[in-house]
Scaffold this active site. Structure first.
Site, PDB file in Angstrom:
ATOM      1  N   HIS A  52       8.947  -7.034  14.437  1.00 55.90           N
ATOM      2  CA  HIS A  52       8.278  -7.635  13.290  1.00 55.90           C
ATOM      3  C   HIS A  52       7.137  -6.703  12.866  1.00 55.90           C
ATOM      4  CE1 HIS A  52       5.966  -9.454  16.771  1.00 55.90           C
ATOM      5  NE2 HIS A  52       5.011  -8.869  16.081  1.00 55.90           N
TER       6      HIS A  52
HETATM    7  P1  TYD Z   1       5.827 -13.156  18.997  1.00 57.85           P
HETATM    8  O1  TYD Z   1       4.612 -12.503  18.449  1.00 57.85           O
HETATM    9  O2  TYD Z   1       6.945 -13.443  18.054  1.00 57.85           O
HETATM   10  O3  TYD Z   1       6.341 -12.313  20.241  1.00 57.85           O
HETATM   11  P2  TYD Z   1       7.413 -11.120  20.313  1.00 57.85           P
HETATM   12  O4  TYD Z   1       7.414 -10.473  18.972  1.00 57.85           O
HETATM   13  O5  TYD Z   1       6.944 -10.247  21.392  1.00 57.85           O
HETATM   14  O6  TYD Z   1       8.716 -11.759  20.650  1.00 57.85           O
HETATM   15  O7  TYD Z   1       5.375 -14.495  19.726  1.00 57.85           O
HETATM   16  C1  TYD Z   1       6.292 -15.260  20.492  1.00 57.85           C
HETATM   17  C2  TYD Z   1       5.874 -16.721  20.383  1.00 57.85           C
HETATM   18  O8  TYD Z   1       4.569 -16.919  20.912  1.00 57.85           O
HETATM   19  C3  TYD Z   1       5.854 -17.234  18.953  1.00 57.85           C
HETATM   20  O9  TYD Z   1       6.452 -18.526  18.951  1.00 57.85           O
HETATM   21  C4  TYD Z   1       4.401 -17.390  18.618  1.00 57.85           C
HETATM   22  C5  TYD Z   1       3.723 -17.532  19.957  1.00 57.85           C
HETATM   23  N1  TYD Z   1       2.389 -16.887  19.974  1.00 57.85           N
HETATM   24  C6  TYD Z   1       1.250 -17.653  19.933  1.00 57.85           C
HETATM   25  O10 TYD Z   1       1.304 -18.902  19.860  1.00 57.85           O
HETATM   26  N2  TYD Z   1       0.026 -17.033  19.970  1.00 57.85           N
HETATM   27  C7  TYD Z   1      -0.068 -15.674  20.046  1.00 57.85           C
HETATM   28  O11 TYD Z   1      -1.216 -15.132  20.080  1.00 57.85           O
HETATM   29  C8  TYD Z   1       1.113 -14.878  20.070  1.00 57.85           C
HETATM   30  C9  TYD Z   1       1.055 -13.377  20.124  1.00 57.85           C
HETATM   31  C10 TYD Z   1       2.324 -15.526  20.036  1.00 57.85           C
END
Ligand code: TYD
Length: 136
Positions: A52
């Protein structure tokens, strides 16, 4: 901002017979104030994270333990960074597509972020990312 703004930053390292110490101050070693810290751990072999971009978030990524790769792309150029020391980190500026892979077992990825979590700051669709970069 371009991919050239994203760079490895070497952090201060205070050597001591009792162990090393590294510190990070917002706006000093890294070019933003820190509002949030999160970390990835217990990452299974072969897993990929990220995929992303963020519209306005600045981030700084450190391998606190073990190693992994961060791949950044501005839509035209991409670069792979290998992180494996806790006194080096990668500054990721806004509007960079990123994914993380190649996690070693037991690795811990710490991310310092300039803002609280905000889903509306994410771009999770690559075509949308290219469009917002003016590339499609
Ligand atoms: P995401 O940033 O999409 O992680 P990755 O790209 O590494 O797979 O986050 C995964 C999940 O965690 C998403 O549902 C949102 C949640 N999240 C939070 O609630 N707070 C945060 O600070 C972060 C980074 C993620």
């Amino acid at each position: 901002m371009s991919i050239k703004d994203c760079r490895i930053i070497e952090l201060p390292k205070i050597h001591d017979r009792r162990g090393n110490l590294t510190f990070i101050e917002g706006g000093v070693q890294i070019p933003f104030d820190i509002q949030r810290v999160y970390y990835l751990y217990d990452v299974p072999g072969g897993a990929e994270r990220g995929a992303h971009a963020h519209r306005s978030l600045h981030q700084f990524i450190v391998a606190m333990s073990g190693s992994f790769d961060v791949v950044l792309s501005d839509g035209s150029e991409s670069k792979r960074f290998h992180l494996n020391r806790s006194y080096f980190g990668l500054y990721v500026c806004p509007m960079m597509w990123r994914f993380l892979d190649n996690f070693s077992s037991g690795s811990v990825c710490m991310v310092l972020a300039s803002r609280h979590y905000d889903e509306s700051d994410y771009i999770r669709d690559h075509d949308q990312f290219l469009s917002e970069r003016g590339l499609s």
